[in-house]
Each structure stands twice: as C-alpha cells, then as structure tokens.
Write a protein that holds these residues in place. Structure first.
Motif, PDB file in Angstrom:
ATOM      1  N   GLU A   1       0.815  -1.220   0.000  1.00 32.03           N
ATOM      2  CA  GLU A   1       0.000   0.000   0.000  1.00 32.03           C
ATOM      3  C   GLU A   1       0.851   1.274   0.000  1.00 32.03           C
ATOM      4  OE1 GLU A   1      -2.791  -0.302   3.196  1.00 32.03           O
ATOM      5  OE2 GLU A   1      -4.008  -1.822   2.163  1.00 32.03           O
TER       6      GLU A   1
ATOM      7  N   ASN B   1      -7.084   0.626  -6.102  1.00 30.69           N
ATOM      8  CA  ASN B   1      -7.094   2.079  -5.907  1.00 30.69           C
ATOM      9  C   ASN B   1      -7.790   2.792  -7.067  1.00 30.69           C
ATOM     10  OD1 ASN B   1      -5.771   1.919  -3.464  1.00 30.69           O
ATOM     11  ND2 ASN B   1      -3.744   2.363  -4.308  1.00 30.69           N
TER      12      ASN B   1
ATOM     13  N   THR C   1     -11.558   1.831  -6.620  1.00 32.22           N
ATOM     14  CA  THR C   1     -12.049   2.275  -5.312  1.00 32.22           C
ATOM     15  C   THR C   1     -12.921   1.176  -4.722  1.00 32.22           C
ATOM     16  OG1 THR C   1     -14.151   3.380  -5.894  1.00 32.22           O
ATOM     17  CG2 THR C   1     -12.104   4.661  -6.156  1.00 32.22           C
TER      18      THR C   1
END
Length: 322
Positions: A63, A98, A101
């Motif tokens: 991340e 990402n 989402t």
C-alpha cells in the motif's frame, strides 16, 4: 571526550491513533526499507515474521505509493525468489483496487473497471506461475484470492483457491478474510455461507488464534447490508452478542493469544460490533486492549468521523465499567 548519552526515545503522539506505523511501530523498518528501495532489508524483515504477521506486513508494504519499480527490479534480479515476484503481483492488485475504489459497482465508471481489470490480470499472470512453481506458497495464493474477487471469477473458484492454501496453511487469517468478503451477498454469496465459514474457522482454530475475529467481521458485513430498523434489531440481538463474546473469548481475549500486527484490526472489529449493538460492557475489554489505537476501516462504516466514533463508543464502554 566524555561519552554522549543516547537520545531519549520520541514519545508516541497523544490521543487516538490510526496510522498503522504508529499503532504498530515494529512496521517502521519495513516502510523505511521500501522507501529506500532496499530489497535486502525488505526481504530480511518479511522472512523473519510468522505467517499472520507476514501477511499483514505485505499488505502494508504494497500500500506504499510508487513501490512498483523497486519491487519489479527485485523480481528481475531474483527470478527464483517467489517473495519478490509475489510482492510485485500484490502491488499490482493494490494499484488496481485504488483505481476501482471500494465504492459500490454502480458508482464505478466503465473506464475504472477496465483499468482495474487490466492491473488484476497482470497480477494474475504472475501469480499463476508462482503457484505452479511453489504450490504451497501462502502469500501467492492469498493474492490470488484478491484477484478472484476483483475479476469476479465466482464462488467455486475462490473456494478452490482458498482450499489449495488451507491444505498447507489451515489458519491463514488474511486469506480467511479474503474468502469471507467473497462470501458476502454483495460479491455473490449468501448470509448463510458467510456465517457458516466464519464459525467453522473460529471453531477449528487453536485457542488464542485470530480466527474468532471473523465472526465479528461476518456480523458487521451482515449488519451493513440491512436497512433500518432491521439493522439495529439484528446487531443488538442477544444471539449476536453471545456469539461475539464467545468468539472473542476463544481468540484475542484468550490467555494463549500472542499479540501481533493484526490485533488493532481484530479488537476494533469486536469493539465496534459490540458497541453498535449497545453491548458496551462486553466491548470494554477490547477498548482496554486498544488503548489509543484503532483501525479506521471498521469505524468508518459508522456515520461520522471514524476517530470520533471510536472515542465516543470507548468513553461509553469504559465509563460503564469503571
């Protein structure tokens, strides 16, 4: 020249903290290695961990923004190392998510879905080779559970991948959480399969393991799918309360439990599920274990700021039990 005293340790920030590098400072060397592009230090850190802590640390590493190049370089320089290749794939999965989402599908554009699937297919291509070369490699199978869900490969394929991993790592908490998500109605599962899986994992796990938190996770996912007033009636029921307290007693509140990287997440799940149902006294032990630490993800499911929700529920629970 007189000896110089070492600098005093920097005290942790006051007040509630959700940054995982503050709540779990043992992770800081991993972040430093990743930001420096130091593969040797990254590998040394990860290979020194047990299964559950390693899976959590990999999640934190992947991340970190802009780590693709350094991980790709490590994989190219170490083609026989499954860790390096798996981290590249796991990073691709994060990049894809990402873009997509975590919004409901109706709020995700066609372009987002296209790019999301492109990244997941790149990850899947790498992972297929890793799992062929290393059939018992947990980190790769764990990442393939994320791609199975994102690529909507179906319940049976997700279960097949989980079973392949569980044959070698029967209590792998990160993968249990992945499959739990896939079993939710929003991903094509059912409430029955969701709860059955959580209970089966919790019952089979050794005392003090993390698996009991799956019971809290399942109840929160079920609660989130319901509309008012059914949601309040559900989470406040004595049956849910008793199942949560029993699961907590067998897992993170058991004397055999050894604290690890997942503790903030697990105690947050129990604390939130019990508090939301109005079972504040039962939530208090989890708030005491957390102290000023909390995981934003479960608390973010409530209306309002996650930190405020955590603080308000903690105050209620600890005031009632003081």
């Amino acid at each position: 020249m007189p000896p110089v005293d070492p600098p005093s340790p920097v005290p942790p920030p006051a007040g509630p903290q959700s940054d995982p590098y503050v709540t779990t400072p043992a992770l800081v060397p991993l972040r430093s290695a990743a930001q420096a592009g130091d593969w040797a230090a990254t590998r040394r850190f990860l290979t020194g961990l047990g299964d559950d802590d390693q899976a959590y640390a990999v999640r934190m590493l992947t991340e970190i923004d802009d780590t693709e190049a350094y991980l790709e370089r490590a994989a190219a320089e170490n083609p026989d190392d499954p860790l390096a290749r798996t981290l590249v794939a796991a990073r691709y999965v994060v990049v894809g998510w990402n873009i997509r989402t975590h919004s409901r599908p109706q709020y995700v554009s066609r372009d987002q879905f296209t790019r999301f699937h492109e990244w997941l297919r790149r990850a899947e291509e790498l992972l297929i080779g890793i799992c062929a070369d290393h059939p018992s490699y947990a980190l790769a199978w764990n990442a393939r559970l994320a791609t199975a869900r994102g690529l909507e490969l179906g319940q049976s394929e997700a279960r097949r991948r989980y079973d392949r991993l569980a044959a070698h790592h029967p209590y792998y908490f990160a993968s249990q959480r992945h499959l739990l998500q896939k079993l939710c109605p929003k991903w094509g599962g059912t409430y029955e399969s969701l709860h059955e899986f959580a209970r089966t994992c919790a019952d089979a796990a050794p005392p003090g393991s993390l698996a009991g938190a799956l019971v809290a996770d399942a109840h929160m996912e079920h609660w989130l799918e319901l509309d008012e007033p059914a949601d309040g009636e559900y989470i406040a029921s004595p049956e849910v309360r008793d199942e949560l307290t029993e699961a907590a007693a067998r897992s993170v509140l058991h004397p055999d439990h050894r604290p690890g990287f997942w503790d903030v997440t697990c105690h947050s799940l129990f604390a939130m599920a019990l508090s939301t149902g109005g079972h504040h006294a039962e939530a208090a032990p989890h708030f005491k274990a957390l102290g000023e630490r909390f995981d934003r993800q479960p608390w973010g499911f409530l209306r309002g700021d996650p930190e405020s929700q955590f603080v308000n529920h903690r105050t209620t629970a600890l005031t009632l039990t003081s």
